[in-house]
Design an enzyme around this catalytic site. Structure first.
Site, short mmCIF file in Angstrom:
data_model
loop_
_atom_site.label_atom_id
_atom_site.label_comp_id
_atom_site.label_asym_id
_atom_site.label_seq_id
_atom_site.Cartn_x
_atom_site.Cartn_y
_atom_site.Cartn_z
N GLN A 109 -4.47 -1.61 9.74
CA GLN A 109 -4.39 -2.82 9.05
C GLN A 109 -4.77 -4.08 10.16
OE1 GLN A 109 -3.23 -3.61 6.05
NE2 GLN A 109 -3.80 -5.64 6.28
N LYS B 121 0.93 -1.31 -0.19
CA LYS B 121 -0.07 0.08 -0.04
C LYS B 121 0.81 1.26 0.05
CE LYS B 121 -3.90 -2.31 2.32
NZ LYS B 121 -4.49 -2.82 3.62
N ASP C 75 -11.00 2.59 4.11
CA ASP C 75 -11.09 1.16 3.98
C ASP C 75 -12.65 0.87 3.83
OD1 ASP C 75 -9.14 -0.81 3.67
OD2 ASP C 75 -8.66 -0.67 5.73
#
Length: 293
Positions: free
Chosen positions: A96, A52, A119
């Site tokens: 994460q 990412k 997200d």
């Protein structure tokens, strides 16, 4: 059979974003800034976060990686998120997953400002998605839509079978594929561990989204000729012949299933790169929404 190449499709998206980011900078506007938080040193999480960060650099985003030990108190992590919520230079925040057992993922997700929830996991974000209102779409389902769009696959009227009902993939993609538009306008069946006659249902699917996290679960006898297969699963399986000691397997028995399909995603190189591309698009959207006021 045509391969749905996520690396190729994601590169096309990144190339477009790179141009748009350069235009922002040319007009004196701030470029998108994504902050990723990594707790502990889970090998898979390290790999995902590194990918990412690299993708951000590639398109010209700012990126910041914040690391915590896996013993970090939950309060300290939540305080950092609240600090980032109020930082006007931060456009997107992602934490994460998975997190250590002593930290509630639900509490962490609920603490992220919905305007920075790139997200797409916050309840307010999910609620808007269900209602068809403009919002951030969860990154993996969004990546699947972008992949179908890139390959100009017409989904109208097709029967989509989704195997898996997680909040991250299964449920959102079932809603998105049933929405008006293309990709969309599907008739959707959601299957899970308690579904009876699963193989029989799968054989009726024009599109199968496999998102249950069980390596090679979908076999050739579960797939009808000409089906479109989207394999979301990615599991590390021990392999002594590999330098890493493992190989990556999807939820679909690729070698057996591929010859029957019209389209299929590989693992790796299918949905994974598209998830990152979708995250970048969400972050760019967050940045431009903020600048438009």
């Amino acid at each position: 059979m045509q391969l749905l190449n996520g690396k190729e499709a994601s590169q096309a998206i990144k190339d477009e974003l790179k141009i748009e980011v350069a235009q922002l900078a040319t007009h004196g506007n701030a470029v998108p800034h994504l902050v990723a938080i990594l707790v502990g040193n889970n090998g898979a999480s390290e790999t995902y976060v590194a990918a990412k960060v690299k993708a951000c650099e590639e398109v010209g985003f700012r990126s910041t990686l914040i690391r915590f030990e896996d013993t970090v108190p939950a309060r300290q992590l939540l305080d950092k998120i609240r600090e980032l919520n109020t930082d006007i230079e931060v456009d997107g925040i992602l934490v994460q997953l998975p997190l250590p057992d002593h930290i509630s993922a639900e509490e962490v997700i609920n603490t992220i400002d919905p305007s920075k929830d790139v997200d797409g996991f916050h309840p307010a974000t999910v609620g808007k998605m269900v209602l068809g209102q403009p919002t951030f779409i969860p990154a993996t389902p969004y990546g699947i839509l972008l992949l179908l769009e890139h390959y100009k696959i017409d989904t109208k009227g097709k029967h989509a079978v989704v195997i898996g009902r997680s909040h991250i993939v299964g449920r959102p993609i079932s809603i998105l594929l049933s929405n008006p538009g293309n990709p969309g306008n599907c008739t959707v069946t959601v299957c899970h561990s308690h579904t009876k006659n699963l193989a029989e249902i799968c054989r009726t699917g024009d599109i199968i989204i496999a998102a249950l996290g069980r390596p090679e679960f979908v076999k050739a006898d579960m797939v009808k000729d000409g089906a479109i297969i989207i394999d979301v699963g990615i599991t590390r399986v021990e392999d002594a012949t590999k330098k890493s000691g493992f190989k990556l397997k999807g939820d679909v028995d690729f070698e057996a299933v591929a010859p029957k399909c019209s389209y299929i995603t590989p693992v790796p190189g299918g949905v994974g790169p598209m998830t990152i591309a979708a995250l970048l698009k969400n972050t760019f959207k967050a940045c431009t929404m903020k600048q438009e006021g």
